[in-house]
Design a protein around this motif. Structure first.
Motif, short mmCIF file in Angstrom:
data_model
loop_
_atom_site.label_atom_id
_atom_site.label_comp_id
_atom_site.label_asym_id
_atom_site.label_seq_id
_atom_site.Cartn_x
_atom_site.Cartn_y
_atom_site.Cartn_z
N GLY A 209 60.64 44.59 26.15
CA GLY A 209 60.36 45.88 26.75
C GLY A 209 59.46 46.74 25.88
N VAL A 210 59.74 48.05 25.93
CA VAL A 210 58.87 49.03 25.30
C VAL A 210 59.51 49.51 24.00
CG1 VAL A 210 57.90 51.34 25.66
CG2 VAL A 210 58.03 49.74 27.57
N LEU A 211 58.68 49.68 22.97
CA LEU A 211 59.17 50.25 21.71
C LEU A 211 59.31 51.75 21.92
CD1 LEU A 211 59.82 49.72 18.66
CD2 LEU A 211 57.43 50.28 18.19
N VAL A 212 60.55 52.26 21.83
CA VAL A 212 60.74 53.68 22.10
C VAL A 212 61.01 54.47 20.83
CG1 VAL A 212 61.40 53.49 24.53
CG2 VAL A 212 63.17 53.26 22.79
N GLY A 213 61.13 53.78 19.70
CA GLY A 213 61.32 54.52 18.45
C GLY A 213 61.27 53.60 17.27
N ILE A 254 49.29 48.14 31.09
CA ILE A 254 50.41 47.40 30.51
C ILE A 254 50.36 47.55 28.99
CG2 ILE A 254 51.46 45.11 30.24
CD1 ILE A 254 49.92 44.43 32.94
N GLN A 255 51.51 47.94 28.42
CA GLN A 255 51.55 48.14 26.96
C GLN A 255 51.76 46.81 26.26
OE1 GLN A 255 54.15 51.33 25.57
NE2 GLN A 255 54.19 52.15 27.65
N ILE A 256 50.81 46.46 25.41
CA ILE A 256 50.89 45.19 24.68
C ILE A 256 51.43 45.45 23.27
CG2 ILE A 256 49.58 43.21 23.79
CD1 ILE A 256 49.50 43.42 26.86
N SER A 293 55.47 46.25 30.08
CA SER A 293 55.05 45.88 28.73
C SER A 293 54.89 44.37 28.66
CB SER A 293 56.09 46.34 27.71
OG SER A 293 57.32 45.72 27.98
N ALA A 294 54.14 43.93 27.66
CA ALA A 294 53.89 42.51 27.46
C ALA A 294 53.57 42.29 25.99
CB ALA A 294 52.72 42.04 28.35
N GLY A 295 53.25 41.05 25.67
CA GLY A 295 52.89 40.75 24.29
C GLY A 295 53.41 39.39 23.90
N SER A 296 53.26 39.09 22.60
CA SER A 296 53.64 37.78 22.11
C SER A 296 54.29 37.93 20.75
CB SER A 296 52.40 36.90 21.93
OG SER A 296 51.60 36.90 23.08
N GLY A 312 58.85 39.60 29.12
CA GLY A 312 57.76 40.48 28.73
C GLY A 312 57.10 40.07 27.43
N ARG A 313 57.78 39.27 26.61
CA ARG A 313 57.24 39.01 25.28
C ARG A 313 57.68 37.63 24.80
NH1 ARG A 313 58.32 43.72 23.60
NH2 ARG A 313 56.28 44.47 24.22
N PRO A 314 56.99 36.60 25.28
CA PRO A 314 57.35 35.25 24.87
C PRO A 314 57.38 35.09 23.35
CG PRO A 314 55.77 35.17 26.66
CD PRO A 314 55.87 36.61 26.25
#
Ligand code: ARG
Ligand code: ZN
Length: 474
Positions: A209-213, A254-256, A293-296, A312-314
Motif C-alpha cells: 500500500g501507501v507509505l503514510v509515515g 499511481i504512487q510508486i 500504489s505500486a512498486g517493487s 501492489g508491490r511484488p
C-alpha cells in the motif's frame, strides 16, 4: 525461442519432492479437523476445508482489518508484534481460531477483556470472556514475540518470514503469513491492513500500500504503511533490508515505491524502468490497475528461488527479468484483485499471469502467443508440462509446477482461438472488472467465457483444464 520460464521454482521443487513430502503432516492435519468436528455449533471451525490446506483459515468470522505493529531486530532476528484485528462474527462464537505458526503469545484480549488461549499446531484457539453474537463486530488483540521461522511448503520452498543477511524476505504464498502475524490465513478472507514497523535506522521496512509515515528516533526508524483495498493474507509483506528507495507518481496517479538491495541495483535498473509502462499496458488490456500504489521490492536472497506478487508491490529474491516482472504485475489483476477461493483454482492466478507474459511479448515485437503455444505443444507427451491437468493439481506439492503455469496459459490460448480476439480480450477485461477486490472461481470464469462468446465451451475447458496427459488438438 525458449518457452517462458515458470515462476514457482517448480523445476527445483521436482528435485526436492521426495525429501519434503514426509515433513508435511497432511494426515495429521486432516485428523485434527475431524477431531474437532463434533464440537459445539458455536465453535468457529479450525479450517476452511481447503482441499490442499485444510487448516488454513478459520470458520465463523471475517477479518475486516488488521492493524499490525511490529518491531524487528535484524541482529538477533527477534520480532515483537501486536496484532489488532477488527472481526465480524458470521455465526455465534463461544470460541474461534486464528492461524499462527511458532512465536510466543503473551496475551490475547477480545474487546479489551482477557481471553483464554490454547495452541494446537498452527491453531491459536481463543475463548473470549463472553460468547460473541452473530454479526457482532469485535476486536482481538494478540501480543506475541520470538524468532519467526518460515514454513516449508510441500514443494520444498521456504514460505513466510525468511531471514536474510540484512533483514527479511517476507512472502506468504500459500501458508506463510502465519509465520509473522496471527490471522485468517486463507485467500477466501480479504481485509484492509495497517502496518507500523520499527527497524534499525539503517534498514527500510516495506509493506503493502501507501507509505503514510516515517520517523526516526533513538537509532530506530518506524515505517507506517496502509493497504486500504482488500488483501488476502498471503499477499501481505513486510520485507526488511538495506534498500535504495525510489519514489514517484505515474501519469495515471499511481504512487510508486521501489526498494532495491544495492547488490541488485545494477541488474534490476533496466527492468524497473518499465514499471509505469507495464502498469499502463496492463491497464489497457485488463482494465484499470486496481490499486493506488505500486512498486517493487528487489531483495538479495537468491536462495529463495521465487518471486511473489505481494499486493501492489511484488517481492523478488533478486533482480527479475522482464518476463518475471510482467508476470508479477499481471498478478495484481489476476490473483490479487480477483482472489481464488480454493488453492485448487491456482491456474486462475498462474495461468493468467503466464499468459500475460505471452501477450506482452506478442505486443512488444517478440514471439506471438501462437508461437509460444506451438513451442510448448511440441514437447513430448512425457514432458513435465503434461504431468497433471492445471484445473486439478492434486496437492499443494503441485501448486507452482509447470502445468499450472504453462498449460494454464495454454487453456487461455485455446479459449482465444475458439472465441476470436475481440471476444477473448473482452473476457480478459471483464473478469477482473466484475470480480474486482473480490473472488472468482473456475466455474465462474467458464460461465463468463460462455456468456460473452455465446458458445458452449464445456469440451474445451474439460480437455485443457481437467484431462490427464497431453490433449489432442481439435
Ligand atoms: N506466485 C508466485 C509466482 O508465480 C510463486 C510462489 C511460489 N511459492 C512457493 N511456495 N513455491 O510468481
Ligand atoms: Zn505467478
Amino acid at each position: 525461442m525458449t518457452p517462458p520460464r515458470q515462476r514457482g521454482a517448480g523445476r527445483r521443487a521436482t528435485v526436492r519432492r521426495h525429501a519434503v513430502l514426509a515433513t508435511i503432516p497432511v494426515a495429521a492435519a486432516v485428523l485434527l479437523g475431524a477431531a474437532e468436528a463434533p464440537a459445539a455449533m458455536s465453535t468457529g471451525a479450525s479450517g476452511l476445508r481447503d482441499p490442499y490446506y485444510p487448516l488454513s483459515g478459520n470458520g465463523g468470522y471475517h477479518v475486516e482489518h488488521y492493524d499490525l505493529t511490529l518491531r524487528y531486530e535484524t541482529a538477533t532476528r527477534r520480532l515483537d508484534g501486536t496484532a489488532v484485528l477488527t472481526v465480524h462474527a458470521t455465526q455465534p462464537l463461544s470460541r474461534f481460531d486464528l492461524d499462527l505458526h511458532g512465536l510466543e503469545v503473551t496475551g490475547v484480549t477480545v474487546d479489551r477483556e482477557r481471553a483464554n488461549v490454547g495452541r494446537t499446531g498452527q491453531e491459536l484457539v481463543i475463548t473470549p470472556h463472553q460468547a460473541l453474537r452473530k454479526d457482532q463486530v469485535f476486536t482481538v488483540t494478540v501480543a506475541y514475540n520470538g524468532t519467526p521461522e518460515p514454513v516449508t511448503d510441500p514443494d520444498g520452498n521456504p514460505d513466510g518470514w525468511v531471514p536474510t543477511d540484512d533483514g527479511a524476505f517476507v512472502a506468504g504464498q500459500p501458508q506463510g503469513s502465519m509465520t509473522w502475524f496471527p490471522g485468517n490465513n486463507h485467500p477466501r478472507d480479504k481485509s484492509s491492513y495497517d502496518f507500523t514497523i520499527t527497524v534499525p535506522e539503517d534498514r527500510t521496512a516495506v509493506a503493502n500500500g501507501v507509505l503514510v509515515g516515517q520517523s526516526t528516533a533513538n537509532g530506530r526508524t518506524t515505517f507506517r504503511w496502509r493497504q486500504s483495498e482488500p488483501m488476502a493474507a498471503y499477499l501481505a509483506t513486510a520485507s526488511i533490508g538495506k534498500f535504495q528507495v525510489e519514489k514517484y507518481t505515474t501519469r495515471d496517479g499511481i504512487q510508486i515505491y521501489n526498494a532495491v538491495d544495492p547488490r541488485q541495483a545494477k541488474a534490476s535498473a533496466p527492468v524497473l524502468k518499465n514499471q509505469s509502462s507495464v502498469l499502463e499496458w496492463g491497464s489497457k488490456i485488463f482494465g484499470p490497475y486496481p490499486y493506488r500504489s505500486a512498486g517493487s521490492i528487489v531483495d538479495h536472497a537468491p536462495a529463495i528461488g521465487y518471486a511473489l506478487e505481494s499486493q501492489g508491490r511484488p517481492v523478488y529474491d533478486s533482480a527479475p527479468d522482464l518476463h518475471t516482472f510482467v508476470h508479477e504485475i499481471a498478478h495484481q489483476w489476476f490473483g490479487d484483485s480477483v482472489s481464488i477461493t480454493s488453492w485448487k483454482d491456482i491456474w486462475l492466478n498462474e495461468g493468467f499471469a503466464s499468459y500475460a507474459e505471452w501477450l506482452y511479448d506478442e505486443q512488444h515485437g517478440g514471439d506471438s502467443a501462437q508461437d509460444t503455444f506451438d513451442v510448448l505443444y511440441a514437447t513430448d507427451a512425457d514432458d513435465e508440462l503434461w504431468d497433471f491437468p492445471p484445473g486439478d493439481p492434486g496437492s499443494g506439492e503441485n501448486l507452482f509446477a509447470t502445468p499450472v503455469y504453462d498449460r494454464g496459459a495454454m487453456v487461455l490460448h485455446e479459449l482465444r482461438r475458439a472465441v476470436g480476439d475481440t471476444t477473448f480480450f473482452r473476457i480478459l477485461r471483464e473478469w477482473p472488472t466484475q470480480h474486482r477486490d473480490g473472488h472468482g472461481t473456475t466455474a465462474e470464469f467458464v460461465s463468463l467465457a460462455e456468456q460473452e462468446s455465446g458458445k458452449d465451451l464445456g469440451a474445451l475447458f474439460q480437455t485443457w483444464l481437467y484431462e490427464d496427459g497431453k490433449p489432442k488438438r481439435a
